[in-house]
Enzyme design. Structure first.
Site, PDB file in Angstrom:
ATOM      1  N   ASP A 198       1.204  -0.382  18.917  1.00 43.84           N
ATOM      2  CA  ASP A 198       1.476   0.469  18.044  1.00 43.84           C
ATOM      3  C   ASP A 198       1.398   2.027  18.263  1.00 43.84           C
ATOM      4  O   ASP A 198       2.427   2.884  18.130  1.00 43.84           O
ATOM      5  CB  ASP A 198       0.558   0.537  16.597  1.00 43.84           C
TER       6      ASP A 198
ATOM      7  N   GLY B  41       1.265   9.513  10.263  1.00 43.91           N
ATOM      8  CA  GLY B  41       1.207   9.400   8.937  1.00 43.91           C
ATOM      9  C   GLY B  41       1.592  10.691   8.392  1.00 43.91           C
ATOM     10  O   GLY B  41       2.845  11.236   8.422  1.00 43.91           O
TER      11      GLY B  41
ATOM     12  N   LYS C 202       7.556   2.201  12.630  1.00 44.34           N
ATOM     13  CA  LYS C 202       7.690   2.723  14.047  1.00 44.34           C
ATOM     14  C   LYS C 202       8.184   1.480  14.994  1.00 44.34           C
ATOM     15  O   LYS C 202       9.088   2.071  16.006  1.00 44.34           O
ATOM     16  CB  LYS C 202       6.445   3.279  14.654  1.00 44.34           C
TER      17      LYS C 202
ATOM     18  N   THR D  37       0.876  -1.042  -0.102  1.00 42.73           N
ATOM     19  CA  THR D  37       0.029   0.005  -0.040  1.00 42.73           C
ATOM     20  C   THR D  37       0.854   1.311   0.039  1.00 42.73           C
ATOM     21  O   THR D  37       0.652   2.303  -0.819  1.00 42.73           O
ATOM     22  CB  THR D  37      -0.806   0.101   1.290  1.00 42.73           C
ATOM     23  N   VAL D  38       1.764   1.229   1.005  1.00 42.36           N
ATOM     24  CA  VAL D  38       2.784   2.602   0.928  1.00 42.36           C
ATOM     25  C   VAL D  38       3.765   2.277  -0.073  1.00 42.36           C
ATOM     26  O   VAL D  38       4.091   3.439  -0.705  1.00 42.36           O
ATOM     27  CB  VAL D  38       3.180   2.472   2.323  1.00 42.36           C
TER      28      VAL D  38
ATOM     29  N   GLY E  85      -2.409   4.902   5.945  1.00 41.59           N
ATOM     30  CA  GLY E  85      -3.001   4.602   4.511  1.00 41.59           C
ATOM     31  C   GLY E  85      -1.787   4.843   3.586  1.00 41.59           C
ATOM     32  O   GLY E  85      -0.779   5.566   3.952  1.00 41.59           O
TER      33      GLY E  85
ATOM     34  N   GLY F  34      -6.584  -0.393   4.428  1.00 38.31           N
ATOM     35  CA  GLY F  34      -4.762  -0.435   4.511  1.00 38.31           C
ATOM     36  C   GLY F  34      -4.431   0.488   5.638  1.00 38.31           C
ATOM     37  O   GLY F  34      -3.263   0.777   5.607  1.00 38.31           O
TER      38      GLY F  34
ATOM     39  N   LYS G 109       4.881   4.840  18.908  1.00 42.04           N
ATOM     40  CA  LYS G 109       4.781   6.073  18.243  1.00 42.04           C
ATOM     41  C   LYS G 109       4.959   7.040  19.429  1.00 42.04           C
ATOM     42  O   LYS G 109       5.563   8.065  19.470  1.00 42.04           O
ATOM     43  CB  LYS G 109       3.426   6.588  17.752  1.00 42.04           C
TER      44      LYS G 109
END
Ligand code: HSE
Length: 322
Positions: free
Chosen positions: A190, A123, A94, A12-13, A291, A176, A194
């Site tokens: 997650d 993001g 991360k 996706t990225v 995303g 995504g 961060k």
């Protein structure tokens, strides 16, 4: 002379990065490392496909590596190789960054490479550079934020559409936003990574933690969301990072957020932070936190902001080697 870029990953990225870099004439993609080339035949020219990320990193013409894979162990190996070669490594991982902050920054200093990871937190929301550069003179006491797009998407769906947890999680995965192992999102690991990176950015070194609590959204019931909604609030997964003397406290938990809170209207996959400075007052930054394209925006922003003296040094070194 164009800057030569190696891309690792085409999910996706990675595919969003590829699209964006193709439109920037000052860069050229020298290769894209993919595990399963056959899967990408329709979207990626065969001449660019590489099986070995290590070989791509090691090529003398490779100046910058943009990595977008979800295997943090492999990402660490690649980052170490790139930094040891004095190159620039740009990542959104991360977990890899937060778990190896000390090592990666030592390598960066020793070999004069660059490790850039704005995309790892929030993001497209420019959190790290804002703290490091724009607020360099500001003693920041506290950062509160919504740092996980998947959790915020799920909680928003539960709040607005009365949707159930599992259906909303599946939607977040399809869009995504979620990690391959979505438990990292919903159990708040997650968000913890961060938060740790934010504390690192605030302290300027490996932060000493006085206290860490993190609790995810797995146990948030539809009835809890409805009750808070009735009172005018919203349930959000809030990360609270506070200075305590020389140390930091990180507290992450589902929280009932009242309408007067700047984080109240941050919905869907959006992320936001409120930054409390001594002189600046409270600054709020908000935008898309997960995303392909939002993440690619932050990574390409890093690419366009590689510290100039270092980049020049690397260019000279590589020219000498060619
Ligand atoms: N899984 C992460 C999220 C991706 O949902 O926020 C962006 O870090």
């Amino acid at each position: 002379m164009k800057t030569s870029i190696a891309l690792i990953g085409f999910g996706t990225v990675g595919s969003a990065l590829y699209e964006r870099i193709l439109n920037l004439p000052q860069y050229e993609i020298s290769g894209v490392a993919v595990k399963h080339p056959e899967k990408h035949k329709d979207r990626l020219p065969e001449v660019l496909m590489r099986k070995s990320a290590e070989a791509l990193i090691a090529r003398p013409e490779t100046e910058v590596i943009l990595e977008a894979i979800d295997d943090s162990d492999a990402a660490l190996e690649f980052a170490v190789k790139a930094l040891e070669a004095g190159k620039t490594y740009i990542t959104a991982s991360k977990k890899m960054v937060a778990s190896n902050l000390g090592l990666l920054h030592r390598l960066e200093e020793t070999y004069d490479g660059n490790l850039l990871y704005e995309a790892a937190v929030g993001g497209a929301v420019p959190i790290l550079r804002t703290l490091r550069e724009h607020l360099a003179a500001e003693p920041v006491k506290r950062v509160r934020g919504i740092l996980n797009g998947t959790c915020n998407y799920i909680l928003t769906q539960m709040q607005e559409a009365g949707a159930d947890f599992d259906t909303s999680l599946k939607e977040a995965q399809l869009k995504g936003y979620a990690e391959t192992d979505a438990s990292s999102d919903i159990d708040a690991l997650d968000t913890y990574y961060k938060s740790l990176i934010i504390a690192r950015t605030l302290s300027g070194t490996t932060p000493e933690l006085a206290r860490v609590v993190y609790e995810g959204i797995r146990d948030v019931a539809a009835a809890d969301v409805a009750k808070v909604r009735k009172e005018g609030g919203k349930v959000k997964l809030i990360a609270d990072i506070q200075r305590e003397g020389d140390k930091f406290k990180i507290d992450i938990r589902p929280t009932a957020v009242t309408p007067d809170d700047p984080l109240h209207n941050v919905d869907g996959s959006s992320n936001a932070v409120t930054i409390e400075g001594v002189h600046s007052g409270t600054i709020t930054l908000q935008g898309l936190g997960a995303g392909g394209h939002p993440t690619a925006s932050a990574m390409v922003g890093d690419l366009m902001n590689i510290p100039a003296p270092k980049l020049e040094k690397v260019k000279k070194m590589l020219t000498a080697l060619r």
